[in-house]
Design an enzyme around this catalytic site. Structure first.
Site, PDB file in Angstrom:
ATOM      1  NE  ARG A 119     -10.240  -1.264   4.397  1.00 45.86           N
ATOM      2  CZ  ARG A 119     -10.714  -1.274   5.650  1.00 45.86           C
ATOM      3  NH1 ARG A 119     -11.837  -1.897   5.935  1.00 45.86           N
ATOM      4  NH2 ARG A 119     -10.047  -0.674   6.618  1.00 45.86           N
ATOM      5  CE  LYS A 150      -2.872   2.691   3.198  1.00 45.72           C
ATOM      6  NZ  LYS A 150      -3.465   2.753   4.551  1.00 45.72           N
ATOM      7  CG  ASP A 164      -5.418   8.246   4.449  1.00 43.12           C
ATOM      8  OD1 ASP A 164      -6.336   8.796   3.806  1.00 43.12           O
ATOM      9  OD2 ASP A 164      -5.593   7.291   5.224  1.00 43.12           O
ATOM     10  CG  ASP A 192      -9.594   7.600   6.969  1.00 40.58           C
ATOM     11  OD1 ASP A 192      -8.568   7.644   6.252  1.00 40.58           O
ATOM     12  OD2 ASP A 192      -9.566   7.697   8.214  1.00 40.58           O
ATOM     13  CD  GLU A 204      -6.699   5.214   2.675  1.00 39.96           C
ATOM     14  OE1 GLU A 204      -5.539   4.940   3.019  1.00 39.96           O
ATOM     15  OE2 GLU A 204      -7.609   5.476   3.488  1.00 39.96           O
ATOM     16  CE  LYS A 245      -6.180   9.132   7.756  1.00 35.99           C
ATOM     17  NZ  LYS A 245      -6.587   7.995   8.598  1.00 35.99           N
ATOM     18  CG  ASP A 293      -1.675   5.529   5.170  1.00 33.54           C
ATOM     19  OD1 ASP A 293      -1.512   4.529   5.893  1.00 33.54           O
ATOM     20  OD2 ASP A 293      -2.759   5.808   4.634  1.00 33.54           O
TER      21      ASP A 293
END
Length: 500
Positions: A351, A265, A270, A347, A349, A277, A288
């Site tokens: 996956r 990933k 993010d 959020d 995201e 967030k 991230d």
């Protein structure tokens, strides 16, 4: 950069001299001679158990009483119970020695391996101590225009006196290569997100890997759209920076050697998207993309050693930003597999990125095994803190091997459950699945793993490593400063080397 040399004869030009003593506090004949040279300073120190007990990790820095010569300090390092020493503990001891030398402003040190360490040859012990010191020397100061005097100081060189310096140097050469791969991972994670855009990050991957003979293909949004990667593209559609899929292929093995796919990933930053967030600590979302960085670092380590294996790395590089064009909660995306996903929370995201990335890896390369690495869920940090990463797998043997290797390199994994009830929690009323579970606050890391599992083909061994709690740290460790840890590089490298 720290310079480390292995020698058969001790130099007289080092400011600090390191000796190792276990919890029994006994001096062998070599240490007795050294103690006499230093007027009994070692024996006096260990006789006073208020000063030194020999427990593992204890470091005592003592000013030398010798008036002539370069040695200004003796550094006594505790081994503890030698039977409990592991490779990871020896490396950490090397890091602690370096840190104490920095605190004492000792610029050149010599490690004297005179006593035999049970279960380890002197050259193995020497290479492990050196590896730990080298890892601990890492700093990320490129954007600091001023540094305090204490921050400027660095140990310049370490000389390790051992009975087989040539063999020790060969062992360390490999460990140094792996450490440099860790440094790349730390560097790219620490890099501010306005600098490491998907395009810039992709270019750095090309620059670092192509000299090692790795084929690197950077796929842009137009090609991803043609491939049907609606999940990955949906995450990045709110950003002005184009998303990238970077595909790395290392062909070091024969055709009959099975391929392993490493998938990472790479969410460059993010914000949470429309499901924004909280602003507190949002700056930490530069990390991230830690899963993608671990994959790239592992590719560097494997290709740099020219291991006889076939490894593919696939990383999805996106920014999750809010804008008038951003993905909305409630949107439905069609993944490369043809399955549809309802985006209930923008959020969640990572996956979505992994869904298309793992499918691409399987479609193109037909791997025997897929290991995905991601800073995926806050829930895994609630469960495991910053001590363990979570390991989900459809194959017990694969999980056991990863967990064993994780213990050996001190990148620990804890097996987490997969269950049909978790899988049912991600069913959607209007699509094939939803990107979050239907029970708020429940089993967040498990439902995320099941989302990815739906994109793993039958017969493919799969492990999902959720590294959200371990990819970065707010405090220094024995092997590095606070910030990016570089978690996963050594774990994946050793797994590939030992089990493929």
């Amino acid at each position: 950069m720290l310079n480390i040399n292995f020698v058969n004869e001790e130099s007289s030009t080092n400011q600090g001299l390191v000796v190792f003593i276990d919890e029994q506090l006994k001096l062998d004949s070599n240490l007795i001679g050294l103690d006499q040279q230093h007027h009994g300073l070692i024996s006096k120190t260990i006789q006073n158990k208020l000063q030194f007990t020999g427990k593992y990790g204890q470091i005592k820095v003592i000013p030398s009483v010798i008036k002539s010569g370069e040695v200004r300090y003796l550094i006594i390092a505790g081994l503890g119970n030698e039977e409990k020493l592991t490779e990871a503990k020896i490396e950490e001891l090397g890091g602690k020695i370096l840190q104490h030398a920095i605190c004492a402003k000792i610029s050149t040190i010599c490690l004297k391996l005179t006593n035999r360490i049970s279960r380890f040859t002197s050259q193995t012990f020497a290479s492990l101590v050196a590896s730990g010191a080298f890892l601990a020397s890492y700093r990320f100061n490129k954007y600091r225009t001023t540094l305090k005097e204490a921050e400027k100081f660095a140990v310049e060189s370490i000389e390790i006196f051992t009975d087989n310096s040539t063999e020790a140097a060969k062992l360390f050469e490999v460990k140094k290569l792996i450490a440099e791969a860790v440094f790349f991972t730390r560097d790219i994670c620490n890099e501010p997100s306005n600098i490491k855009t998907p395009q810039v990050y992709a270019e750095r991957i090309v620059d670092i890997l192509e000299p090692f003979g790795v084929d690197v293909d950077v796929i842009g949004e137009r090609e991803m759209k043609n491939l049907g990667m609606g999940a990955l593209l949906g995450v990045g559609q709110g950003s002005q920076n184009e998303s990238k899929l970077v595909v790395m292929e290392y062909k070091g093995g024969n055709k009959d050697v099975p391929t392993i796919a490493l998938v990472g990933k790479g969410v460059i930053f993010d914000t949470g998207g429309i499901s924004l967030k909280p602003s507190s600590n949002m700056h930490l979302m530069r990390y991230d993309m830690g899963g993608s960085a671990a994959v790239v670092g592992a590719m560097i380590a494997v290709a740099g050693q020219k291991l006889p294996v076939n490894i593919v790395g696939v990383v999805g590089l996106v920014e999750n930003m809010p804008s008038g064009n951003a993905q909305r909660p409630g949107d439905v995306v069609t993944t490369m597999s043809g399955q549809t996903a309802e985006v209930l929370n923008t959020d969640a995201e990572g996956r979505l990125v992994l869904a298309d990335a793992v499918w691409y890896a399987q479609e193109k390369f037909k791997p025997k095994c897929v290991i995905d690495v991601a800073t995926l869920t806050g829930a895994i940090t609630v469960a495991l803190g910053s001590t363990y990463a979570g390991c989900f797998s459809n194959n017990d043997e694969l999980a056991d091997k990863l967990i064993k290797v994780g213990e050996e390199v001190n990148e620990k994994l804890w097996r987490m459950p997969l269950h049909d009830e978790y899988d049912a929690m991600i069913n959607s009323d209007i699509a094939d699945m939803a990107n979050i579970g239907n029970v708020p606050g429940a089993a967040g890391s498990c439902t995320a793993a099941h989302f990815i599992k739906r994109f793993i083909k039958d017969g493919v061994d799969w492990a999902h490593l959720d590294i959200a709690g371990v990819a970065n740290s707010n405090k220094a460790s024995a092997l590095g400063p606070k910030g990016a840890v570089g978690y996963g590089v050594r774990l994946l490298e050793k797994f590939i080397k030992e089990y493929i």
